[in-house]
Write an enzyme that holds these catalytic residues in place. Structure first.
Site, PDB file in Angstrom:
ATOM      1  N   ASP A 174      -6.685  -6.778   4.026  1.00 28.31           N
ATOM      2  CA  ASP A 174      -7.743  -6.167   3.324  1.00 28.31           C
ATOM      3  C   ASP A 174      -8.559  -7.292   2.544  1.00 28.31           C
ATOM      4  O   ASP A 174      -9.734  -7.133   2.687  1.00 28.31           O
ATOM      5  CB  ASP A 174      -6.996  -5.282   2.088  1.00 28.31           C
ATOM      6  CG  ASP A 174      -8.217  -4.738   1.485  1.00 28.31           C
ATOM      7  OD1 ASP A 174      -8.884  -4.036   1.974  1.00 28.31           O
ATOM      8  OD2 ASP A 174      -8.176  -4.500   0.009  1.00 28.31           O
ATOM      9  N   ASP A 217      -3.028 -18.205   0.245  1.00 27.09           N
ATOM     10  CA  ASP A 217      -4.205 -18.832  -0.651  1.00 27.09           C
ATOM     11  C   ASP A 217      -4.890 -19.985   0.076  1.00 27.09           C
ATOM     12  O   ASP A 217      -6.057 -20.047   0.094  1.00 27.09           O
ATOM     13  CB  ASP A 217      -3.456 -19.393  -2.010  1.00 27.09           C
ATOM     14  CG  ASP A 217      -2.044 -20.372  -1.575  1.00 27.09           C
ATOM     15  OD1 ASP A 217      -1.814 -20.080  -0.433  1.00 27.09           O
ATOM     16  OD2 ASP A 217      -1.416 -20.936  -2.600  1.00 27.09           O
ATOM     17  N   TYR A 252       1.041  -1.144  -0.014  1.00 20.39           N
ATOM     18  CA  TYR A 252       0.066  -0.063  -0.065  1.00 20.39           C
ATOM     19  C   TYR A 252       0.847   1.248  -0.201  1.00 20.39           C
ATOM     20  O   TYR A 252       0.402   2.362  -0.495  1.00 20.39           O
ATOM     21  CB  TYR A 252      -0.859   0.248   1.137  1.00 20.39           C
ATOM     22  CG  TYR A 252      -2.133  -0.720   0.994  1.00 20.39           C
ATOM     23  CD1 TYR A 252      -2.307  -1.999   0.778  1.00 20.39           C
ATOM     24  CD2 TYR A 252      -3.367   0.058   1.096  1.00 20.39           C
ATOM     25  CE1 TYR A 252      -3.606  -2.665   0.783  1.00 20.39           C
ATOM     26  CE2 TYR A 252      -4.781  -0.536   0.966  1.00 20.39           C
ATOM     27  CZ  TYR A 252      -4.714  -1.942   0.847  1.00 20.39           C
ATOM     28  OH  TYR A 252      -5.893  -2.330   0.742  1.00 20.39           O
ATOM     29  N   ASP A 295     -12.548  -8.991   3.951  1.00 24.72           N
ATOM     30  CA  ASP A 295     -13.791  -8.896   2.947  1.00 24.72           C
ATOM     31  C   ASP A 295     -14.246 -10.536   2.996  1.00 24.72           C
ATOM     32  O   ASP A 295     -15.558 -10.576   2.936  1.00 24.72           O
ATOM     33  CB  ASP A 295     -13.522  -8.500   1.680  1.00 24.72           C
ATOM     34  CG  ASP A 295     -13.806  -6.858   1.611  1.00 24.72           C
ATOM     35  OD1 ASP A 295     -13.746  -6.289   2.578  1.00 24.72           O
ATOM     36  OD2 ASP A 295     -14.183  -6.151   0.563  1.00 24.72           O
ATOM     37  N   LYS A 348       2.896 -15.265   2.165  1.00 28.26           N
ATOM     38  CA  LYS A 348       3.165 -16.117   1.118  1.00 28.26           C
ATOM     39  C   LYS A 348       4.544 -16.395   1.008  1.00 28.26           C
ATOM     40  O   LYS A 348       5.181 -15.871   0.078  1.00 28.26           O
ATOM     41  CB  LYS A 348       2.750 -15.372  -0.292  1.00 28.26           C
ATOM     42  CG  LYS A 348       2.690 -15.995  -1.433  1.00 28.26           C
ATOM     43  CD  LYS A 348       1.595 -17.011  -1.518  1.00 28.26           C
ATOM     44  CE  LYS A 348       1.762 -17.798  -2.916  1.00 28.26           C
ATOM     45  NZ  LYS A 348       0.976 -18.828  -2.947  1.00 28.26           N
TER      46      LYS A 348
HETATM   47  C1  IPM Z   1     -10.541  -0.954   3.614  1.00 29.86           C
HETATM   48  C2  IPM Z   1     -10.766  -0.459   2.449  1.00 29.86           C
HETATM   49  C3  IPM Z   1      -9.441   0.477   2.265  1.00 29.86           C
HETATM   50  C4  IPM Z   1      -8.263  -0.511   2.193  1.00 29.86           C
HETATM   51  C5  IPM Z   1      -9.407   1.273   0.716  1.00 29.86           C
HETATM   52  C6  IPM Z   1     -10.854   2.341   0.686  1.00 29.86           C
HETATM   53  C7  IPM Z   1      -8.278   2.141   0.630  1.00 29.86           C
HETATM   54  O1  IPM Z   1     -10.768  -1.282   1.261  1.00 29.86           O
HETATM   55  O2  IPM Z   1     -10.430  -0.558   4.869  1.00 29.86           O
HETATM   56  O3  IPM Z   1     -10.431  -2.134   3.777  1.00 29.86           O
HETATM   57  O4  IPM Z   1      -7.954  -1.196   1.191  1.00 29.86           O
HETATM   58  O5  IPM Z   1      -7.526  -0.281   2.952  1.00 29.86           O
HETATM   59 MG    MG Z   2     -10.966  -3.226   2.268  1.00 32.00          MG
END
Ligand code: IPM
Ligand code: MG
Length: 353
Positions: free
Chosen positions: A243, A219, A141, A247, A186
């Site tokens: 990240d 993975d 990042y 999700d 990884k």
């Molecule tokens: C999160 C989001 C952010 C990230 C984006 C909006 C930059 O996806 O907080 O998980 O990737 O950190």
């Molecule tokens: Mg995110």
């Protein structure tokens, strides 16, 4: 107590869910006799529109002066042109970096009555209680980004100190839970991952001998997270893997709209935000799920203000409202859905007087 809280509503559904968070803060203040002084500032697309910058200096100053920060979401199609010089997301990344918020805590707890919403079979969800600790200020990042002719580069680096501090924090959290830590990388391909593995092993062996440490390749972790999610306790990993995996983990809970996060450093204010994005498709329609933000307020009360009873009261109010059938559209299935405001009211009614 008296506390100063800076709000960063941001873009899309951000202002609506932060509005719900403010209602939650005010309800807690009234019920428990606290004073929360609230201030607001621009970030993301809203800040770009107003000033050309995603994180204006005035916003950073207000954040630094606060005891805690509550953020909604940033981004949207209006600012997504790939050739744009400044993007809303840069504001959030710059804020995390400027405040030294190197650890992002993303708890994943399930409401049993929502088990049918998850795309994973209900029997696999029994007993799931995860805490993902995502490194937040390093890795790809923040590496050097550039183009050379028709080739693009994103650098990824981690120092020993960057890994040590987040692993120590994750280990302390694991020690207060089931004592199990899974470090994800990884290491069969990446040098940074091999560093993560070495440093994590050393820190745990020498400083946390009671913690049961396991290493997983990212993975295979992605697979195990849906195949046997109840087998994990605390997961610590680098920025990008965290990240992506969080999700995925949110799907276990049934909706991205349910999950909170806390971003912490060694000193200064913490930053609290739901893990969902700005959802421009439903912005301004009173449809967003406020639960991720209200649970982020609970984390704010617990971690930044040390108000543990208040945090627990808010979490219990969310659980009770959901048990009684309060649902926003994302978790309603084919049943009736409440808007953001009505869902917030249903939750806060469970706080009692
Ligand atoms: C999160 C989001 C952010 C990230 C984006 C909006 C930059 O996806 O907080 O998980 O990737 O950190
Ligand atoms: Mg995110």
């Amino acid at each position: 107590m008296q506390a100063q809280i800076t709000l960063l509503p941001g873009d899309g559904i951000g202002p609506e869910v932060v509005g719900a968070g403010v209602d939650a803060l005010m309800a807690i203040a009234q019920r428990f006799g606290h004073t929360f002084d609230i201030d607001e500032a621009l970030i993301g697309g809203a800040a770009i529109d107003a000033s050309g910058e995603a994180l204006p200096e005035a916003t950073l100053a207000k954040c630094r002066a606060a005891d805690a920060i509550l953020l909604g979401a940033v981004g949207g199609p209006k600012w997504s042109d790939p050739s744009a010089k400044v993007r809303p997301e840069q504001g959030l990344l710059a804020l995390r970096k400027a405040l030294g918020l190197y650890a992002n805590l993303r708890p994943v707890q399930l409401h049993p009555v929502l088990a049918d919403l998850a795309p994973v079979k209900a029997d696999r969800l029994a007993g799931v209680d995860l805490l993902v600790v995502r490194e937040l200020t390093g890795g790809i990042y923040f590496g050097e980004k550039r183009r050379e002719g028709d080739t693009a580069f994103d650098g990824c680096s981690y120092s020993v100190a960057e890994v040590e501090r987040v692993v120590r924090l994750a280990a302390r959290l694991a020690a207060a839970r089931k004592g199990r830590l899974t470090q994800v990388d990884k290491a069969n391909v990446l040098e940074t991952s091999r560093l993560w593995r070495q440093v994590t092993s050393r820190v745990i062996e020498s400083e946390f001998p009671a913690i049961a440490l396991e290493h997983q390749l990212v993975d295979s972790m992605a697979m195990h997270l849906i195949a046997k999610p109840a087998a994990y306790d605390v997961i610590v990993t680098e920025n990008l893997f965290g990240d992506i995996l969080t999700d995925e983990a949110a799907e276990l809970a049934g909706s991205l709209g349910l999950l909170p996060s806390a971003s912490l450093g060694d000193a200064g204010p913490g930053l609290y935000e739901p893990i969902h994005g700005s959802a421009p498709d439903i912005a301004g329609q009173d449809k967003a799920n406020p639960v991720g933000t209200i649970l982020s307020v609970a984390l704010l009360l617990r971690w930044s203000l040390k108000l543990d009873a208040e945090a627990t009261a808010l979490e219990q109010a969310v659980a009770r409202a959901i048990e009684k059938g309060a649902r926003t559209a994302d978790i309603a299935g084919s049943g009736p859905a409440l808007g953001t405001r009505a869902m917030t009211a249903a939750i806060l009614a469970e706080l009692g007087d």
